[in-house]
Design a protein around this motif. Structure first.
Motif, PDB file in Angstrom:
ATOM      1  N   GLU A 124       0.824  -1.212   0.000  1.00  0.00           N
ATOM      2  CA  GLU A 124       0.000   0.000   0.000  1.00  0.00           C
ATOM      3  C   GLU A 124       0.858   1.261   0.000  1.00  0.00           C
ATOM      4  O   GLU A 124       0.533   2.253  -0.652  1.00  0.00           O
ATOM      5  CB  GLU A 124      -0.953  -0.018   1.213  1.00  0.00           C
ATOM      6  CG  GLU A 124      -2.085  -1.036   1.015  1.00  0.00           C
ATOM      7  CD  GLU A 124      -2.941  -1.248   2.252  1.00  0.00           C
ATOM      8  OE1 GLU A 124      -3.770  -2.175   2.235  1.00  0.00           O
ATOM      9  OE2 GLU A 124      -2.778  -0.486   3.236  1.00  0.00           O
ATOM     10  N   VAL A 125       1.971   1.209   0.737  1.00  0.00           N
ATOM     11  CA  VAL A 125       2.900   2.346   0.747  1.00  0.00           C
ATOM     12  C   VAL A 125       3.463   2.579  -0.654  1.00  0.00           C
ATOM     13  O   VAL A 125       3.508   3.707  -1.165  1.00  0.00           O
ATOM     14  CB  VAL A 125       4.054   2.101   1.749  1.00  0.00           C
ATOM     15  CG1 VAL A 125       5.172   3.117   1.546  1.00  0.00           C
ATOM     16  CG2 VAL A 125       3.535   2.152   3.182  1.00  0.00           C
ATOM     17  N   VAL A 126       3.873   1.473  -1.280  1.00  0.00           N
ATOM     18  CA  VAL A 126       4.479   1.579  -2.617  1.00  0.00           C
ATOM     19  C   VAL A 126       3.446   2.120  -3.613  1.00  0.00           C
ATOM     20  O   VAL A 126       3.754   2.987  -4.444  1.00  0.00           O
ATOM     21  CB  VAL A 126       5.054   0.215  -3.054  1.00  0.00           C
ATOM     22  CG1 VAL A 126       5.365   0.195  -4.538  1.00  0.00           C
ATOM     23  CG2 VAL A 126       6.305  -0.107  -2.232  1.00  0.00           C
ATOM     24  N   ALA A 127       2.198   1.643  -3.514  1.00  0.00           N
ATOM     25  CA  ALA A 127       1.156   2.117  -4.434  1.00  0.00           C
ATOM     26  C   ALA A 127       0.875   3.604  -4.213  1.00  0.00           C
ATOM     27  O   ALA A 127       0.733   4.377  -5.177  1.00  0.00           O
ATOM     28  CB  ALA A 127      -0.126   1.303  -4.238  1.00  0.00           C
ATOM     29  N   ALA A 128       0.821   4.025  -2.950  1.00  0.00           N
ATOM     30  CA  ALA A 128       0.580   5.449  -2.664  1.00  0.00           C
ATOM     31  C   ALA A 128       1.723   6.305  -3.187  1.00  0.00           C
ATOM     32  O   ALA A 128       1.516   7.392  -3.744  1.00  0.00           O
ATOM     33  CB  ALA A 128       0.414   5.647  -1.150  1.00  0.00           C
ATOM     34  N   THR A 129       2.936   5.805  -3.039  1.00  0.00           N
ATOM     35  CA  THR A 129       4.108   6.543  -3.516  1.00  0.00           C
ATOM     36  C   THR A 129       4.082   6.675  -5.037  1.00  0.00           C
ATOM     37  O   THR A 129       4.376   7.742  -5.593  1.00  0.00           O
ATOM     38  CB  THR A 129       5.400   5.821  -3.073  1.00  0.00           C
ATOM     39  OG1 THR A 129       5.376   5.656  -1.663  1.00  0.00           O
ATOM     40  CG2 THR A 129       6.626   6.627  -3.471  1.00  0.00           C
ATOM     41  N   LEU A 177       7.872   3.911   7.755  1.00  0.00           N
ATOM     42  CA  LEU A 177       8.591   4.334   6.541  1.00  0.00           C
ATOM     43  C   LEU A 177      10.090   4.477   6.836  1.00  0.00           C
ATOM     44  O   LEU A 177      10.934   4.004   6.062  1.00  0.00           O
ATOM     45  CB  LEU A 177       8.022   5.656   6.013  1.00  0.00           C
ATOM     46  CG  LEU A 177       6.516   5.634   5.696  1.00  0.00           C
ATOM     47  CD1 LEU A 177       6.075   6.973   5.103  1.00  0.00           C
ATOM     48  CD2 LEU A 177       6.188   4.506   4.714  1.00  0.00           C
ATOM     49  N   TYR A 178      10.419   5.128   7.949  1.00  0.00           N
ATOM     50  CA  TYR A 178      11.833   5.309   8.302  1.00  0.00           C
ATOM     51  C   TYR A 178      12.524   3.973   8.512  1.00  0.00           C
ATOM     52  O   TYR A 178      13.715   3.823   8.281  1.00  0.00           O
ATOM     53  CB  TYR A 178      11.967   6.175   9.562  1.00  0.00           C
ATOM     54  CG  TYR A 178      11.873   7.649   9.290  1.00  0.00           C
ATOM     55  CD1 TYR A 178      12.903   8.320   8.596  1.00  0.00           C
ATOM     56  CD2 TYR A 178      10.775   8.394   9.693  1.00  0.00           C
ATOM     57  CE1 TYR A 178      12.823   9.685   8.339  1.00  0.00           C
ATOM     58  CE2 TYR A 178      10.680   9.758   9.439  1.00  0.00           C
ATOM     59  CZ  TYR A 178      11.713  10.397   8.765  1.00  0.00           C
ATOM     60  OH  TYR A 178      11.640  11.739   8.495  1.00  0.00           O
ATOM     61  N   ALA A 225      10.873   6.351  -3.464  1.00  0.00           N
ATOM     62  CA  ALA A 225      10.388   6.772  -4.789  1.00  0.00           C
ATOM     63  C   ALA A 225      10.934   5.844  -5.864  1.00  0.00           C
ATOM     64  O   ALA A 225      10.207   5.422  -6.774  1.00  0.00           O
ATOM     65  CB  ALA A 225      10.810   8.219  -5.068  1.00  0.00           C
ATOM     66  N   ALA A 226      12.230   5.527  -5.773  1.00  0.00           N
ATOM     67  CA  ALA A 226      12.844   4.644  -6.769  1.00  0.00           C
ATOM     68  C   ALA A 226      12.161   3.273  -6.751  1.00  0.00           C
ATOM     69  O   ALA A 226      11.790   2.746  -7.800  1.00  0.00           O
ATOM     70  CB  ALA A 226      14.342   4.497  -6.491  1.00  0.00           C
ATOM     71  N   GLU A 227      11.950   2.718  -5.545  1.00  0.00           N
ATOM     72  CA  GLU A 227      11.310   1.400  -5.473  1.00  0.00           C
ATOM     73  C   GLU A 227       9.908   1.447  -6.067  1.00  0.00           C
ATOM     74  O   GLU A 227       9.518   0.566  -6.846  1.00  0.00           O
ATOM     75  CB  GLU A 227      11.245   0.906  -4.023  1.00  0.00           C
ATOM     76  CG  GLU A 227      10.512  -0.426  -3.947  1.00  0.00           C
ATOM     77  CD  GLU A 227      10.644  -1.134  -2.604  1.00  0.00           C
ATOM     78  OE1 GLU A 227      11.631  -0.894  -1.895  1.00  0.00           O
ATOM     79  OE2 GLU A 227       9.745  -1.941  -2.293  1.00  0.00           O
ATOM     80  N   VAL A 247       8.969  -0.866  -9.206  1.00  0.00           N
ATOM     81  CA  VAL A 247       8.030  -1.947  -8.943  1.00  0.00           C
ATOM     82  C   VAL A 247       6.744  -1.777  -9.742  1.00  0.00           C
ATOM     83  O   VAL A 247       6.220  -2.734 -10.305  1.00  0.00           O
ATOM     84  CB  VAL A 247       7.704  -2.016  -7.430  1.00  0.00           C
ATOM     85  CG1 VAL A 247       6.466  -2.871  -7.180  1.00  0.00           C
ATOM     86  CG2 VAL A 247       8.888  -2.558  -6.659  1.00  0.00           C
ATOM     87  N   THR A 248       6.235  -0.555  -9.830  1.00  0.00           N
ATOM     88  CA  THR A 248       4.915  -0.391 -10.439  1.00  0.00           C
ATOM     89  C   THR A 248       4.978  -0.187 -11.943  1.00  0.00           C
ATOM     90  O   THR A 248       4.012  -0.457 -12.633  1.00  0.00           O
ATOM     91  CB  THR A 248       4.154   0.800  -9.825  1.00  0.00           C
ATOM     92  OG1 THR A 248       4.911   1.993 -10.072  1.00  0.00           O
ATOM     93  CG2 THR A 248       3.962   0.617  -8.328  1.00  0.00           C
TER      94      THR A 248
END
Lengths: 210, 210
Positions: free
Chosen positions: B19-24, B52-53, B63-65, B69-70
């Motif tokens: 979910e974090v990655v999708a939001a990012t 996150l930290y 951001a890079a991940e 990933v997406t």
């Protein structure tokens, strides 16, 4: 703040500007582009932040001006008439500048910050990359006139395949940026990587190195 | 904060991470790399900043991940056996990706921010540029085996003279980045810019174009 204003009142604008630029260049050498904030420059130069905002659209633009004004990175382009030697000498000197002095870090950070700051991007282009591109293309035009380059070659592209390839290794250091790389770039830009015509058949030999 | 912690408590780590990655990735598409702060990502994903930290050294690394990933930027490398055609097709597709989609801006900003963030630089290299470099070099090794490239050519250098030249025009846009450029890069990397041997004499003709 009052003290700054008073001091600025006594100094001619050109002097204030020179002092701001000198203070910025110091910060840049000491701590890189991210150290150049209007707060730190104001403190070190004695100029007011109002003055800085008036003269520069962003700290990045000020950093670029300070770098280009104080360092005047070598723009020499030897012209002995021997294209491989001249371009090789220029490119090796460029690689040395990037890898053995603080210039490499500063240039990488200016280009990096320029991705987020249009006024900095314009300053980098106008004060640094475009003049260097023009100088190289003038050299290539003379070389083409001397019959050393194909008539149909795109001279701008040669800049990207030589200096651009070096910037690539500076900004994304996946492979070494050194003088050996510089020399190999020049050979390949002039002579290409394709095997001589007719040699393809030899490659069926399974002993060929991978 | 309490609410976040409670919600996080109910969700498995893998789900929180996704979910974090999708939001990012959403923030990245909407507003670019500088929109990706731990504050904004925490708000949008419902994850706590502590999480996150714990998982990412910097917002840049996150951001890079999220980007890699997406979006899984196309890594296809056609292999028809015709080196000019294969590399030309790959390079034109790369130029289209950079210039006609949001990918160009994101990649430029990731490389830009990487100049100030070692963890982001490592992520860009590991997740993006090195795998692409390896794929290209594997293709070139097969081409050399087929006798299409000189035995002594430095395969890594070809990557910088093709994709690196494109990155140069993306990051420092002093000259157009387009498919015509991509095609000309391929021709020049294979065949070089030097005039054929013996043609230098012709150039004494003052009618030669400058």
């Amino acid at each position: 703040m009052t003290e700054n204003t008073t001091r600025r009142g006594r100094r001619p604008a050109a002097q204030v500007r020179a002092e701001v630029v000198a203070a910025t260049a110091e910060l840049l050498r000491e701590d890189g582009v991210s150290a150049v904030t209007f707060d730190r420059v104001a403190t070190r130069s004695g100029a007011s932040k109002t003055t800085l905002y008036k003269w520069w659209a962003s700290p990045g633009e000020l950093a670029a001006e300070a770098y280009f004004v104080t360092s005047k990175p070598a723009l020499k382009f030897p012209d002995s008439g021997d294209i491989a030697r001249d371009v090789g000498a220029q490119l090796r000197a460029f690689v040395r500048l990037l890898t053995t002095t603080h210039h490499g870090r500063v240039i990488a950070e200016l280009i990096g910050a320029a991705q987020f700051d249009p006024s900095l991007a314009a300053a980098v282009s106008e004060k640094y990359t475009l003049p260097r591109r023009t100088l190289a293309m003038e050299y290539f035009a003379r070389a083409r006139e001397r019959g050393q380059l194909r008539d149909d070659v795109d001279l701008a592209l040669l800049v990207d395949q030589l200096w651009g390839a070096c910037y690539n290794r500076l900004l994304v250091p996946d492979a070494p940026l050194d003088e050996r790389f510089a020399d190999a770039l020049v050979v390949n830009v002039l002579h290409g990587a394709a095997a001589p015509a007719g040699s393809a058949e030899d490659a069926a030999d399974p002993a060929t190195d991978l």
